[in-house]
Write a protein that holds these residues in place. Structure first.
Motif, mmCIF file in Angstrom:
data_model
loop_
_atom_site.group_PDB
_atom_site.id
_atom_site.type_symbol
_atom_site.label_atom_id
_atom_site.label_comp_id
_atom_site.label_asym_id
_atom_site.label_seq_id
_atom_site.Cartn_x
_atom_site.Cartn_y
_atom_site.Cartn_z
ATOM 1 N N SER A 93 12.829 8.466 1.126
ATOM 2 C CA SER A 93 11.423 8.841 1.122
ATOM 3 C C SER A 93 11.283 10.287 0.658
ATOM 4 C CB SER A 93 10.835 8.710 2.539
ATOM 5 O OG SER A 93 11.179 9.851 3.315
ATOM 6 N N PRO A 94 10.060 10.726 0.373
ATOM 7 C CA PRO A 94 9.867 12.132 -0.021
ATOM 8 C C PRO A 94 10.120 13.106 1.125
ATOM 9 C CG PRO A 94 7.773 11.005 0.172
ATOM 10 C CD PRO A 94 8.826 9.950 0.270
ATOM 11 N N PRO A 171 -1.453 12.990 -7.969
ATOM 12 C CA PRO A 171 -0.919 12.448 -6.709
ATOM 13 C C PRO A 171 -2.000 12.256 -5.651
ATOM 14 C CG PRO A 171 -0.458 14.783 -6.857
ATOM 15 C CD PRO A 171 -1.073 14.393 -8.183
ATOM 16 N N VAL A 172 -1.840 11.194 -4.873
ATOM 17 C CA VAL A 172 -2.795 10.921 -3.798
ATOM 18 C C VAL A 172 -2.092 10.687 -2.466
ATOM 19 C CG1 VAL A 172 -4.592 9.348 -2.957
ATOM 20 C CG2 VAL A 172 -4.529 10.003 -5.372
ATOM 21 N N ALA A 173 -1.098 9.795 -2.431
ATOM 22 C CA ALA A 173 -0.526 9.426 -1.137
ATOM 23 C C ALA A 173 0.837 8.768 -1.326
ATOM 24 C CB ALA A 173 -1.465 8.476 -0.397
ATOM 25 N N PHE A 174 1.492 8.530 -0.198
ATOM 26 C CA PHE A 174 2.716 7.731 -0.142
ATOM 27 C C PHE A 174 2.443 6.512 0.729
ATOM 28 C CE2 PHE A 174 4.415 12.086 -0.624
ATOM 29 C CZ PHE A 174 5.114 11.922 -1.807
ATOM 30 N N THR A 175 3.166 5.455 0.468
ATOM 31 C CA THR A 175 3.115 4.299 1.351
ATOM 32 C C THR A 175 4.515 3.686 1.417
ATOM 33 O OG1 THR A 175 1.937 2.231 1.851
ATOM 34 C CG2 THR A 175 2.515 2.628 -0.436
ATOM 35 N N ASN A 180 11.035 -0.358 0.754
ATOM 36 C CA ASN A 180 10.889 0.685 -0.257
ATOM 37 C C ASN A 180 9.737 1.639 0.058
ATOM 38 O OD1 ASN A 180 12.911 -0.368 -2.223
ATOM 39 N ND2 ASN A 180 11.507 -2.109 -2.278
ATOM 40 N N TRP A 181 9.846 2.839 -0.526
ATOM 41 C CA TRP A 181 8.776 3.819 -0.477
ATOM 42 C C TRP A 181 8.080 3.843 -1.830
ATOM 43 C CZ3 TRP A 181 6.691 7.287 3.079
ATOM 44 C CH2 TRP A 181 7.276 7.269 4.348
ATOM 45 N N TYR A 182 6.764 4.102 -1.802
ATOM 46 C CA TYR A 182 5.962 4.090 -3.015
ATOM 47 C C TYR A 182 5.126 5.370 -3.115
ATOM 48 C CZ TYR A 182 7.115 -0.872 -2.768
ATOM 49 O OH TYR A 182 7.793 -2.066 -2.671
#
Length: 235
Positions: A93-94, A171-175, A180-182
């Motif tokens: 993940s980030p 960029p807006v968000a992570f999910t 997996n991470w997106y």
């Protein structure tokens, strides 16, 4: 005293003396090691995120920012391992680097015997992971900064069919799904909200441009019909 116990004790010594500075020579005498060993230990703690500040010169030394550190915690070894298991989910993940430094701070703040017991218990836990090479380690860190600073990022992306494209994304968000991470953002190449699987991003470069403010709901990205997007709760 082994190195792990010494690092913990060194942090506690600096916390107890703060804001007064302790010289490397004073710490070396306190822990019966060489000045060079103290300097290496301090460098390791700083690299792990412990807020230790150094002043050079005759009256210089090391001091700890008490407002940014944790006092000894009442985590049991089992609780520390439970936190470690949860943080292990951040791999890929980030925020994987932040997860590692957070866990290090928790273990460093625990009493030495409990920390040793937690490490012993953790050694008896194994994860089954696929044999595969990870993507470039710099990609998640760049994406983290892009979201935090709201900076446009240029991606080199490989989609599910193997086609490579370069695109600028706001960029807006992570999910995250089960595996997996997106990375979610407004794709300027396609003119719409898009979802990018992080392990398919081959390169990420921050641009100097500040991205317009957009919300997760504005993107209208597709998701499985049996899934909902839930915000992370800090409770």
């Amino acid at each position: 005293m082994n190195r792990t116990d010494r690092l913990y004790a060194m942090v506690e010594e600096l916390r107890a003396c703060a804001p007064r500075r302790l010289s490397a020579r004073e710490l070396a005498a306190r822990f019966e090691v060489s000045v060079r060993t103290v300097e290496r230990d301090i460098a390791a703690l700083q690299q792990a995120g412990v807020p230790i500040y150094a002043d050079v010169g005759r009256a210089g030394g090391y001091t700890l920012d008490k407002s940014r550190t944790l006092p000894p915690l009442n985590f049991t070894p089992a609780e520390a391992v439970a936190v470690a298991i949860t943080l292990s989910r951040a791999a890929g993940s980030p925020y994987s680097r932040a997860a590692r430094t957070a866990l290090h701070k928790i273990l460093s703040a625990m009493p030495a015997p409990d920390g040793a017991s937690a490490r012993d218990l953790a050694d008896r836990i194994r994860f089954l992971v696929p044999i595969a090479s990870d993507g470039p380690a710099s990609v998640p860190a760049v994406l983290e900064e892009a979201v935090a600073a709201r900076r446009v990022v240029r991606l080199l992306y490989v989609n599910g069919s193997g086609t490579t494209s370069e695109r600028d994304v706001e960029p807006v968000a992570f999910t995250a799904g089960h595996r997996n991470w997106y990375f979610l953002g407004w794709c300027r190449l396609r003119g719409e909200g898009r979802v990018f699987r992080i392990d398919r991003i081959r390169r990420a470069t921050l641009l100097d441009e500040t991205a317009p403010a957009r919300t997760f709901e504005e993107l209208e990205c597709d998701r499985p019909a049996d899934m909902i997007a839930r915000s992370l709760e800090l409770v």
